[in-house]
Design an enzyme around this catalytic site. Structure first.
Site, PDB file in Angstrom:
ATOM      1  N   ASP A 231       0.829  -1.207   0.000  1.00  0.00           N
ATOM      2  CA  ASP A 231       0.000   0.000   0.000  1.00  0.00           C
ATOM      3  C   ASP A 231       0.867   1.262   0.000  1.00  0.00           C
ATOM      4  O   ASP A 231       1.875   1.334   0.710  1.00  0.00           O
ATOM      5  CB  ASP A 231      -0.861  -0.027   1.275  1.00  0.00           C
ATOM      6  N   GLU A 291       1.137  -0.598  -5.131  1.00  0.00           N
ATOM      7  CA  GLU A 291       0.168   0.469  -5.416  1.00  0.00           C
ATOM      8  C   GLU A 291       0.983   1.666  -5.892  1.00  0.00           C
ATOM      9  O   GLU A 291       1.395   2.514  -5.113  1.00  0.00           O
ATOM     10  CB  GLU A 291      -0.643   0.856  -4.175  1.00  0.00           C
TER      11      GLU A 291
HETATM   12  C1  NOJ Z   1      -4.340   3.264  -0.554  1.00  0.00           C
HETATM   13  C2  NOJ Z   1      -5.499   2.371  -0.248  1.00  0.00           C
HETATM   14  O1  NOJ Z   1      -5.863   1.696  -1.416  1.00  0.00           O
HETATM   15  C3  NOJ Z   1      -6.602   3.253   0.288  1.00  0.00           C
HETATM   16  O2  NOJ Z   1      -7.829   2.592   0.385  1.00  0.00           O
HETATM   17  C4  NOJ Z   1      -6.149   3.786   1.617  1.00  0.00           C
HETATM   18  O3  NOJ Z   1      -7.117   4.687   2.114  1.00  0.00           O
HETATM   19  C5  NOJ Z   1      -4.805   4.520   1.490  1.00  0.00           C
HETATM   20  N1  NOJ Z   1      -3.860   3.809   0.684  1.00  0.00           N
HETATM   21  C6  NOJ Z   1      -4.178   4.718   2.841  1.00  0.00           C
HETATM   22  O4  NOJ Z   1      -3.728   3.493   3.342  1.00  0.00           O
END
Ligand code: NOJ
Length: 568
Positions: A231, A291
């Site tokens: 993430d 991500e």
């Molecule tokens: C990316 C995640 O996909 C999202 O849902 C989240 O709110 C943020 N990162 C913070 O962790």
């Protein structure tokens, strides 16, 4: 010299060629040197919303396990479960208070082990979501960090004095609409958080943090996890001098000045952390998915690592930002991604992004558009990550008023920012109460469209979005050209139709996608195939009318798909 030829083909009984085919078994490395994850279809599950086995209105791990047969039949090889660890749920799990346990809301560690074991029986691997940038403010590390300036974990987070009394250390902003610094009266300092104040950023410059985080991955690899989706990797490091970010013209959705986040995003040190995570992943033969929000292909390329020693699967999230359906825009992007020389990872939506079926729906051809988008990202060279519900044409169900909003950013930014509830609603399993997700009131409402768009009904309808996905995934797993073939773009000057070949050894698969609302006549321009006297076998179409006869050009219905195999 380019040799052009038009080919006349006879289309008949397309349907009979579209029998379901068995899924390829997930293997180590194939004869082309491809690892299992390169051919795998990944399926993202938002556990709160997938299947509720104990009928409390929130999904759980037992619910996921109960649906593994459905996923197997669909053609899924790996599930990525968004965070299911203990959490106060401020950001619905992305605020982790213990990295090495399961939140009781989702079940127990035993339930998790069973999910992995049942997945294994079906060749479905489990990928967990590792929130590397921050913890919850309820994590024991932060509780200790906050307790005093000399606590053992003080330097595990980013604490600084204010610039002046009452003023934060610099001008950085949280992406979730607040300041990025929260003052702690007890110790008289500010802590940094790129997301909510309840999500303090970890200090990755502290070797103890790095070690603890690498150990977390080991803990889960030992339990049989096949990899992680990492993430928010872009924001792992910040400029230690806390230099102010340049202010840009205009304001964001929360009414704050736009910023060029050069001092708290994509710092070069991120790549060192990726390499370290990769070294551990390699010890366990696991895969890392990132991500990775990038604005161009060069940035994306960096995440693979100069020596292919960072992420195997940095997500290409750029297509999720395309405003409309322009064949030219897709063609250029796909060409650039392929030219970069790495194994692409296509994503068209996820739990933070309005569902693609809503972004592009025109109210007339919604299901056709859903099928067309499916054919796009599932026939390209690379790995694909589906989002639960895409396969049944689920659309966003956005909150109707501010009072209905669950996602804090929606409450803060209403009405410009409605939050992400709309793309996180319960999976639609049947047309019964709450779409078969739960007998209790679900945490988010099910839309009226669940009556028609649900697994049970679509399973019975050969023309449904689901039936199309099942056939498409069957092809993706069995056609060598779709698995291994290179990507050759054809009919390049057509602004409405995307046409390409996936070419492998003596054969190719031809894909034609009409990205427009009107019929398009597409000539069979196959010079790029390099095949003499080719024969064409139709594999799959989304046509409403059966086309019979001989054609030198293919009449493509609005937003339709034509996929055929070409052999010598
Ligand atoms: C990316 C995640 O996909 C999202 O849902 C989240 O709110 C943020 N990162 C913070 O962790």
């Amino acid at each position: 010299m380019k040799r052009k030829f038009a080919m006349a083909i006879l289309l008949a009984a397309v349907a009979c060629l579209m029998t379901a085919r068995g899924n390829a078994q997930t293997k180590g490395v194939d004869t082309e040197g491809h690892a299992w994850w390169q051919h795998a279809v990944f399926y993202e599950i938002y556990p709160r919303s997938f299947a509720d086995s104990n009928n409390d209105g929130v999904g759980d791990l037992k619910g996921i396990t109960a649906k593994l047969d459905y996923l197997k039949e669909l053609g899924v090889n790996a599930i990525w479960i968004t965070p299911c660890f203990p959490s106060p749920q401020v950001d619905f799990g992305y605020d982790v208070s213990d990295y090495e346990a399961i939140d009781p809301m989702y079940g127990t560690m035993e339930d998790f082990d069973r999910l992995v074991a049942e997945g294994k029986k079906r060749d479905i691997r489990v990928i967990l979501d590792f929130v590397v940038n921050h913890t919850s403010d309820q994590h024991k590390w932060f509780i200790d960090s906050k307790s005093s300036k000399t606590s053992a974990h003080r330097d595990w987070y980013i604490w600084r004095d204010g610039k002046r009394p009452g003023q934060p250390p610099n001008n950085w902003l949280s992406t979730f609409g607040t300041a990025a610094w929260t003052f702690d009266a007890k110790t008289g300092q500010y802590y940094y958080h790129y997301f909510y104040p309840q999500q303090p950023d970890l200090n990755w410059r502290n070797p103890a943090v790095e070690k603890a985080m690498l150990d977390v991955t080991r803990f889960w690899y030992k339990r049989g996890v096949a990899g992680f989706r990492l993430d928010a990797v872009d924001t792992l490091y910040e400029d230690p001098n806390l230099t102010d970010n340049p202010v840009l013209p205009g304001t964001d959705k929360f009414g704050r000045p736009n910023m060029d986040e050069i001092h708290n995003k994509k710092l070069p040190e991120v790549h060192d952390a990726m390499k370290k995570l990769r070294t551990v992943a390699d010890e366990y033969g696991s895969v890392l998915i990132g991500e990775t929000w990038t604005s161009n292909v060069d940035q994306l390329k960096d995440y693979y690592g100069a020596k292919n020693d960072e992420l195997q699967m940095p997500m290409d999230l750029m297509m999720t930002g395309f405003k409309g359906l322009s064949a030219d825009e897709y063609r250029k992007h796909i060409a650039a991604v392929n030219a970069a020389g790495h194994w692409p990872v296509y994503v068209i939506t996820n739990h933070d992004i309005v569902r693609s079926n809503t972004r592009y729906a025109d109210g007339v051809h919604n299901d056709d558009i859903a099928k067309m988008m499916a054919a796009l990202y599932l026939t390209l060279r690379g790995s694909a990550i589906m989002y639960y519900g895409e396969e049944i044409g689920m659309e966003n169900n956005d909150p109707k008023s501010k009072d209905d909003v669950q996602d804090p950013i929606g409450k803060l930014g209403w009405p410009l920012e409605k939050g992400r509830d709309g793309e996180r609603t319960p999976m639609q399993w049947n047309h019964e109460t709450n779409a078969g997700f739960s007998v209790a009131k679900p945490w988010l409402p099910v839309p009226a469209s669940a009556i028609t768009h649900n697994v049970a009904s679509e399973m019975k309808d050969p023309d449904s979005v689901l039936s199309f996905y099942r056939k498409l995934l069957g092809l993706r797993h069995t056609e060598a050209a779709l698995l291994e073939g290179d990507y050759v773009s054809t009919n390049e000057d057509n602004p409405n139709v995307l046409t390409y070949l996936r070419r492998y050894k003596g054969e190719a698969v031809l894909v034609i996608l009409n990205m427009s609302a009107v019929e398009q006549k597409v000539p069979f321009e196959l010079s790029a195939a390099g095949l003499r006297e080719p024969k064409l076998e139709v594999l799959l179409t989304s046509f409403h009318k059966q086309v019979k006869g001989a054609f030198a050009v293919m009449p493509m219905e609005p937003y339709s798909v034509f996929i055929a195999k070409i052999t010598k």
